[in-house]
Design a protein around this motif. Structure first.
Motif, PDB file in Angstrom:
ATOM      1  N   ARG A 114       1.046  -1.499  -0.181  1.00 34.89           N
ATOM      2  CA  ARG A 114       0.101   0.273  -0.033  1.00 34.89           C
ATOM      3  C   ARG A 114       0.548   1.492   0.332  1.00 34.89           C
ATOM      4  NH1 ARG A 114      -3.231  -2.513   3.927  1.00 34.89           N
ATOM      5  NH2 ARG A 114      -2.067  -1.205   5.598  1.00 34.89           N
ATOM      6  N   PHE A 115       1.849   1.213   0.626  1.00 35.23           N
ATOM      7  CA  PHE A 115       3.047   2.594   0.870  1.00 35.23           C
ATOM      8  C   PHE A 115       3.647   2.031  -0.519  1.00 35.23           C
ATOM      9  CE2 PHE A 115       7.152   3.912   1.850  1.00 35.23           C
ATOM     10  CZ  PHE A 115       7.191   5.147   2.629  1.00 35.23           C
ATOM     11  N   ARG A 116       3.618   1.041  -1.792  1.00 39.53           N
ATOM     12  CA  ARG A 116       4.841   1.029  -2.728  1.00 39.53           C
ATOM     13  C   ARG A 116       3.405   2.247  -3.376  1.00 39.53           C
ATOM     14  NH1 ARG A 116       4.599  -0.677  -7.238  1.00 39.53           N
ATOM     15  NH2 ARG A 116       6.742  -0.362  -8.745  1.00 39.53           N
ATOM     16  N   GLY A 117       2.575   1.661  -3.491  1.00 37.25           N
ATOM     17  CA  GLY A 117       0.977   2.293  -3.967  1.00 37.25           C
ATOM     18  C   GLY A 117       0.544   3.794  -4.027  1.00 37.25           C
ATOM     19  N   LYS A 118       0.594   4.316  -2.704  1.00 34.00           N
ATOM     20  CA  LYS A 118       0.717   5.216  -2.856  1.00 34.00           C
ATOM     21  C   LYS A 118       2.016   6.120  -3.161  1.00 34.00           C
ATOM     22  CE  LYS A 118      -2.324   5.121   1.390  1.00 34.00           C
ATOM     23  NZ  LYS A 118      -2.316   4.924   2.829  1.00 34.00           N
ATOM     24  N   ALA A 119       2.987   5.645  -2.911  1.00 36.59           N
ATOM     25  CA  ALA A 119       4.344   6.418  -3.812  1.00 36.59           C
ATOM     26  C   ALA A 119       4.347   6.289  -4.862  1.00 36.59           C
ATOM     27  CB  ALA A 119       5.635   6.007  -3.083  1.00 36.59           C
ATOM     28  N   LEU A 120       3.517   5.665  -5.860  1.00 33.93           N
ATOM     29  CA  LEU A 120       3.189   5.612  -6.851  1.00 33.93           C
ATOM     30  C   LEU A 120       2.605   6.646  -7.624  1.00 33.93           C
ATOM     31  CD1 LEU A 120       4.490   4.246 -10.061  1.00 33.93           C
ATOM     32  CD2 LEU A 120       3.189   2.289  -9.100  1.00 33.93           C
ATOM     33  N   ASP A 121       1.700   6.601  -6.763  1.00 33.78           N
ATOM     34  CA  ASP A 121       0.464   7.523  -7.559  1.00 33.78           C
ATOM     35  C   ASP A 121       1.115   9.070  -7.046  1.00 33.78           C
ATOM     36  OD1 ASP A 121      -1.471   5.339  -7.288  1.00 33.78           O
ATOM     37  OD2 ASP A 121      -2.543   5.479  -5.437  1.00 33.78           O
ATOM     38  N   ARG A 122       1.758   9.717  -6.027  1.00 31.82           N
ATOM     39  CA  ARG A 122       2.324  10.259  -6.069  1.00 31.82           C
ATOM     40  C   ARG A 122       2.747  10.982  -7.081  1.00 31.82           C
ATOM     41  NH1 ARG A 122       2.785   8.897  -0.637  1.00 31.82           N
ATOM     42  NH2 ARG A 122       4.876   8.489  -0.659  1.00 31.82           N
ATOM     43  N   PHE A 123       3.659   9.924  -7.706  1.00 36.43           N
ATOM     44  CA  PHE A 123       4.874   9.584  -8.375  1.00 36.43           C
ATOM     45  C   PHE A 123       3.850  10.238 -10.016  1.00 36.43           C
ATOM     46  CE2 PHE A 123       7.448   8.404 -12.212  1.00 36.43           C
ATOM     47  CZ  PHE A 123       7.843   8.686 -12.292  1.00 36.43           C
ATOM     48  N   HIS A 124       2.960   9.491 -10.236  1.00 39.10           N
ATOM     49  CA  HIS A 124       1.850  10.243 -11.487  1.00 39.10           C
ATOM     50  C   HIS A 124       1.584  11.192 -11.289  1.00 39.10           C
ATOM     51  CE1 HIS A 124       2.668   5.980 -13.458  1.00 39.10           C
ATOM     52  NE2 HIS A 124       2.386   5.566 -12.445  1.00 39.10           N
ATOM     53  N   ASP A 125       1.666  11.506  -9.935  1.00 39.72           N
ATOM     54  CA  ASP A 125       0.228  13.155 -10.396  1.00 39.72           C
ATOM     55  C   ASP A 125       2.154  14.201 -10.291  1.00 39.72           C
ATOM     56  OD1 ASP A 125      -1.866  12.032  -9.415  1.00 39.72           O
ATOM     57  OD2 ASP A 125      -1.950  11.983  -7.131  1.00 39.72           O
ATOM     58  N   ALA A 126       2.681  13.819  -9.726  1.00 41.73           N
ATOM     59  CA  ALA A 126       3.996  14.841  -9.979  1.00 41.73           C
ATOM     60  C   ALA A 126       4.097  14.838 -10.975  1.00 41.73           C
ATOM     61  CB  ALA A 126       5.184  14.366  -9.762  1.00 41.73           C
ATOM     62  N   GLU A 127       4.140  13.731 -11.972  1.00 37.14           N
ATOM     63  CA  GLU A 127       4.791  13.763 -13.150  1.00 37.14           C
ATOM     64  C   GLU A 127       3.457  14.687 -14.388  1.00 37.14           C
ATOM     65  OE1 GLU A 127       4.755   9.459 -14.967  1.00 37.14           O
ATOM     66  OE2 GLU A 127       6.690   9.679 -15.763  1.00 37.14           O
TER      67      GLU A 127
END
Length: 149
Positions: A114-127
Motif C-alpha cells: 500500500r505504501f508503494r502504491g501511494k508513492a507510485l500515485d504521488r509520482f504519477h501525480d507529480a509527473e
C-alpha cells in the motif's frame, strides 16, 4: 522526469519472500494435518471392523484364548487410535500457528505494498503536474508569440 524508484523496494522484496515462506510452511502443515486425519479415519475403520469380528468367548469350544486375544487386539487398536488422534490435535495446533504467522507476514507485506502504491500515485501525480506545467508554458509562449505578431 526520472523513472519511479521505490526506496523501500529491498524491504518489500524481503517481505514478499517472508510471505512466500510462510505460505509454504502453512501448506506443509495443512498437508500433514490432512494425512493425520486420513490416518485417524483409517484407525477408526480398523477399530470398527475389529469390533464387528465375533470374538466373544464361549462361541466355540476352546475359544477362551481367542476371546482374550480379540480383546487385546481391540485394546491395541484403541491405543493406536488415541495416538493418531493426538497427532491430529498436534497438527491442528501447528496449522493454527502457521496460519497466524502467514497472516502476520501478509499484513506486513500488504502495508508495504500500500505504501508503494501511494508513492507510485504521488509520482504519477507529480509527473502529470510537470507535464501540465510544460503544456501551460508552451501555451503561454504561443499566445505571446501570436500576440507579438
Amino acid at each position: 522526469m526520472k523513472g519511479f524508484r521505490f526506496r523501500a523496494q529491498a524491504a518489500l522484496d524481503l517481505r514478499r519472500r517472508e510471505d512466500e515462506a510462510a505460505t509454504r510452511v502453512l501448506a506443509q502443515a495443512e498437508r500433514a494435518l490432512l494425512e493425520a486425519r486420513r490416518a485417524l479415519t483409517d484407525a477408526d475403520g480398523r477399530l470398527a471392523d475389529a469390533r464387528q469380528v465375533p470374538g466373544a468367548a464361549g462361541v466355540v469350544p476352546g475359544a477362551m484364548l481367542d476371546g482374550a486375544w480379540h480383546r487385546s487386539w481391540i485394546v491395541r487398536l484403541e491405543m493406536e487410535r488415541r495416538a493418531v488422534a493426538l497427532r491430529v490435535r498436534e497438527r491442528e495446533g501447528l496449522v493454527a500457528k502457521a496460519l497466524a504467522a502467514r497472516h502476520k507476514t501478509y499484513q506486513r507485506l500488504e502495508s508495504l505494498e500500500r505504501f508503494r502504491g501511494k508513492a507510485l500515485d504521488r509520482f504519477h501525480d507529480a509527473e502529470e503536474a510537470a507535464e501540465q506545467k510544460m503544456l501551460d508554458e508552451l501555451g503561454t509562449m504561443r499566445f505571446m508569440a501570436a500576440r507579438r505578431a
